[in-house]
Design a protein around this motif. Sequence first.
Motif, PDB file in Angstrom:
ATOM      1  N   ALA A  97       0.985  -1.095   0.040  1.00 18.04           N
ATOM      2  CA  ALA A  97       0.079   0.058   0.005  1.00 18.04           C
ATOM      3  C   ALA A  97       0.838   1.264  -0.102  1.00 18.04           C
ATOM      4  N   LEU A  98       1.912   1.394   0.946  1.00 18.78           N
ATOM      5  CA  LEU A  98       2.701   2.759   0.811  1.00 18.78           C
ATOM      6  C   LEU A  98       3.675   2.698  -0.539  1.00 18.78           C
ATOM      7  N   LEU A  99       3.969   1.722  -0.914  1.00 20.74           N
ATOM      8  CA  LEU A  99       4.740   1.860  -2.100  1.00 20.74           C
ATOM      9  C   LEU A  99       3.778   2.331  -3.112  1.00 20.74           C
ATOM     10  N   ARG A 100       2.690   1.921  -3.389  1.00 17.57           N
ATOM     11  CA  ARG A 100       1.761   2.348  -4.423  1.00 17.57           C
ATOM     12  C   ARG A 100       1.346   3.754  -4.169  1.00 17.57           C
ATOM     13  N   ALA A 117       3.487  10.624  -9.019  1.00 21.01           N
ATOM     14  CA  ALA A 117       2.969  10.739 -10.322  1.00 21.01           C
ATOM     15  C   ALA A 117       1.958  12.224 -10.406  1.00 21.01           C
ATOM     16  N   ILE A 118       1.345  12.684  -9.396  1.00 24.57           N
ATOM     17  CA  ILE A 118       0.248  13.400  -9.162  1.00 24.57           C
ATOM     18  C   ILE A 118       0.928  14.786  -8.657  1.00 24.57           C
ATOM     19  N   SER A 119       2.501  15.058  -8.244  1.00 22.86           N
ATOM     20  CA  SER A 119       2.956  15.682  -7.504  1.00 22.86           C
ATOM     21  C   SER A 119       3.007  17.478  -8.243  1.00 22.86           C
ATOM     22  N   ARG A 120       2.903  17.404  -9.528  1.00 17.31           N
ATOM     23  CA  ARG A 120       2.798  18.470 -10.232  1.00 17.31           C
ATOM     24  C   ARG A 120       1.503  19.214 -10.100  1.00 17.31           C
ATOM     25  N   ARG A 121       0.556  18.161  -9.975  1.00 16.88           N
ATOM     26  CA  ARG A 121      -0.994  18.641 -10.155  1.00 16.88           C
ATOM     27  C   ARG A 121      -1.484  19.210  -8.690  1.00 16.88           C
ATOM     28  N   ASP A 137      -2.700   1.334 -10.264  1.00 24.70           N
ATOM     29  CA  ASP A 137      -1.991   1.683 -11.588  1.00 24.70           C
ATOM     30  C   ASP A 137      -3.336   2.602 -12.281  1.00 24.70           C
ATOM     31  N   TYR A 138      -4.639   2.158 -12.198  1.00 27.08           N
ATOM     32  CA  TYR A 138      -5.721   2.999 -12.817  1.00 27.08           C
ATOM     33  C   TYR A 138      -5.707   4.370 -12.293  1.00 27.08           C
ATOM     34  N   MET A 173      -5.744   0.640  -2.827  1.00 23.22           N
ATOM     35  CA  MET A 173      -4.256   0.467  -3.411  1.00 23.22           C
ATOM     36  C   MET A 173      -3.696  -0.927  -2.736  1.00 23.22           C
ATOM     37  N   ALA A 174      -4.103  -1.094  -1.185  1.00 21.63           N
ATOM     38  CA  ALA A 174      -3.615  -2.151  -0.753  1.00 21.63           C
ATOM     39  C   ALA A 174      -3.865  -3.493  -1.364  1.00 21.63           C
TER      40      ALA A 174
END
Length: 899
Positions: free
Chosen positions: A493-496, A503-507, A536-537, A528-529
Amino acid sequence: MHTHLLTQAQPYSQWLTRQLANQRLNLDKMSDWLTRPITPQDYADFCDWQQLQVDENEEELARQLRVLRRHVMAHIMARDLARVSDLAEVTRTITEFADFAVNTALSFSYQYYIGMYGTPIGHFTRQPQQLSVVAMGKAGGFELNVSSDLDLIFVYPENGDTDGKRERTNQEFFTKVGQKLISLLNEITADGQVFRVDMRLRPDGDSGALVCSEAALEQYLITQGREWERYAWCKGRVVTPYINGIQGLIRPFVFRKYLDFNAYQAMRDLHRQIRQEVQKRGMADNVKLGAGGIREVEFVAQMFQMIRGGQNRALQLKGTQETLLKLAELNILDTQVVDKLLNAYRFLRDVEHRLQYWDDQQTQMLPEQSEQQNALAASMGFANWADFSGCLNTHRSFVNQIFNDILGKETEESDSEHKLADIWTRLPENTDEILDKLSNLGFVNVAELSNRLIQLKQGGKYRQLSAHAQRRFDALVPRLIEAAAAGANADAALLRLLDFLEAISRRSAYLAFLQEHSAALRRVADLMAQSAWLADYLQRHPILLDELLSAQLMEAIDWQKVSVELSGSLNACGDDTEAKMDVLRRFQHAQVFRLTVQDLAGQWTVEALSDELSVLADLILEQTLIHAWQSVPKRHLDTPKFAIVAYGKLGGKELGYSSDLDLVYVYDDDDANAVEVYTKLARRLSTWLSGSTGAGTLYELDLRLRPNGEAGFLAHSVAAFEKYQREQAWTWEHQALTRARFVCGDVAVGAKFEQIRREILTQERDKIQLKQEIIAMREKMFATHPPVDSNVKYARGGVVDVEFLVQYLVLAESGHEPKLLENYGNIALLGMAARRGLIDGDLAERSAVAYRFYRQQQHNKNLRDWQRMEVNAELLAHYQAVRDLWAAVFGEEVRFQAA
């Protein structure tokens, strides 16, 4: 005579009493008007406005506008106070009058200066230019109050010069036009004033130019537009009839392309400023700006518009009431909450108008004098001030509660006080201590997690964030660690979650969402866990975070209702193809996400879920066909004589989350250009369905099952399709036809396809030859898909063998047993064949159980992180059941190598 309404209204309006006492109203005119709502035609008929313009009689035109305003106000007051009209009539009447007054003053001013300087001409287009007037605020929302200012902005299309002898630039010309327009409305004369005109919302406010070109407006919004201006322009409405490009400039500024959860903080900042002003000026009794007042209802509506309006054009509305109703319709706000908000809003607006009726003053302050208090209470239908105040306070308390619930508490962006903050802030130093902390939280592979955190902190994406975004990012990491540790499968869960955050850091809007909604963050961690696929979705479609706030997330989808919503959203896009493609993708992603969350919660069997996913695909195909056809140039029909046919998983309604769509396109049209037109439509369908846009993709398409496969036309006439199936199709193509079904398009074409399908499938066949061809086809697959027991799809006795068995039964027996032609799915068809004595009942039942087991395993492998199938006694027993049925049907043992 209906002038008795004026007499009834007098006790509640000193202004109206003065007008009647001084005989400043035409009672014959009022007697006619008071019988009905008045319209812009009544304003046009009030006097000969055209002649006043021809005569350039500015003084008389200004006087007549003020006299007209006096009669409009008296009409509104009398009907409203007598409860003959409602809020909608009041606001519509005064707004339409404002529009009329602006256009009348503009027409006069424009012609006046044309006489001096000539017509303004565009530098590039060489076309005459007109001034567009944008009404902002309540006038823009068609909800003006009776004593309101008019907030206006003046915009002209392009720079250039006038064509008269006394040449002026367009900027100078329209500045003079704007100044005269303001004077005609704003100046106080013996007859009063038409409207106070406020120009402070224009670019750069009081320090900015009075008028600006569309290019200058666009440049300003891009480089200097502030957050509060987005809210102001949300209600911006062009009230003049001239062609302009203003809407195209404003929409992307107001409505962000992505969900904009930054709106929460921006709204808090704006509300804080208003609250400070209220406190500073002692305005707690202000029904507009005080707690639970009109502005808070407006803020509730606008906040959701700011967040979601860019994604859902149905929310790009002007009025507060229509926006609230749309929020209920879209299930964004609870219907009961919206009903109570609307009741409160209408009550507060009625109070506001009665405060302004008293002396025609722009006020929202509750009166302090008992005379006016009693009059206000009586005008609202209450026996006394105390009863009225109690009802008012009930409404305001509810509004304030909902407003605070929606706005939420302010969050500290740094959040340095979080108990796990030092895990992130002290990296990469103190590694041993951090490893211990992670271990104590229940994580297992703490070294891997620590390395991932260090990698994230030292990575380019994090380092390149703005200081503002980095503070938000820093605040979220400890919350993610906490959320992951609280559930099962904490390491994964944490890794995901960390991958998702990166991935969303700039949003920044999504960072804001996770900060604002702690419950949603915990939900994300839990999902996510359970599923790498869903993680991924979400990473590919972070906009789906918003779905976690939906009250309907765990409810079964009402397909009829969402179909109507989808159709409305697509129609709202006009001719914008890219916008329509984005709408389709966001809709499909949202429904898939909703089904996935429900699936992980155990709400669906595999078969029922496949039905839902198939209904979704059918709906997408139906809407795509409608709108793709609208985009085809030179189309000769409003509705194409064209059908989409599904094969494979979709044809058999066994669709999975990642299934391709096997499609065939057929048409039946004698038009000379039919081949060209429908080939173009087929190409567009493929682009609409499989192309990638900023919103992602819809489906992978497989069109190879069409006649002649990849070498064939994209779309075939019904006659050509039939000829191919009768004369050229291979047995495997007839096997594929057993699962084909008409999905959408022209019903008559679909019926012809189905008739051909039935005739092809029921024709007499040599069963021995048919068996040999199917066996040979199955064994040809061994080279590319070896029949190993660890692969439930291709193992002997696995999924493919069940499908081949059913396909044989349909091809061999449906001529005598037409029920086998129905598209009921493999499990149902096995049962039907057994009941008709075509196969052994026990073997059929055991094979059906095996097939259901295989599909569940495939589903879990895709969704729930299951690893490669364990080959155990249970699995081998299922394989054996299907192999036994294969041997019984085909008269030989299954082979594991081609003969």
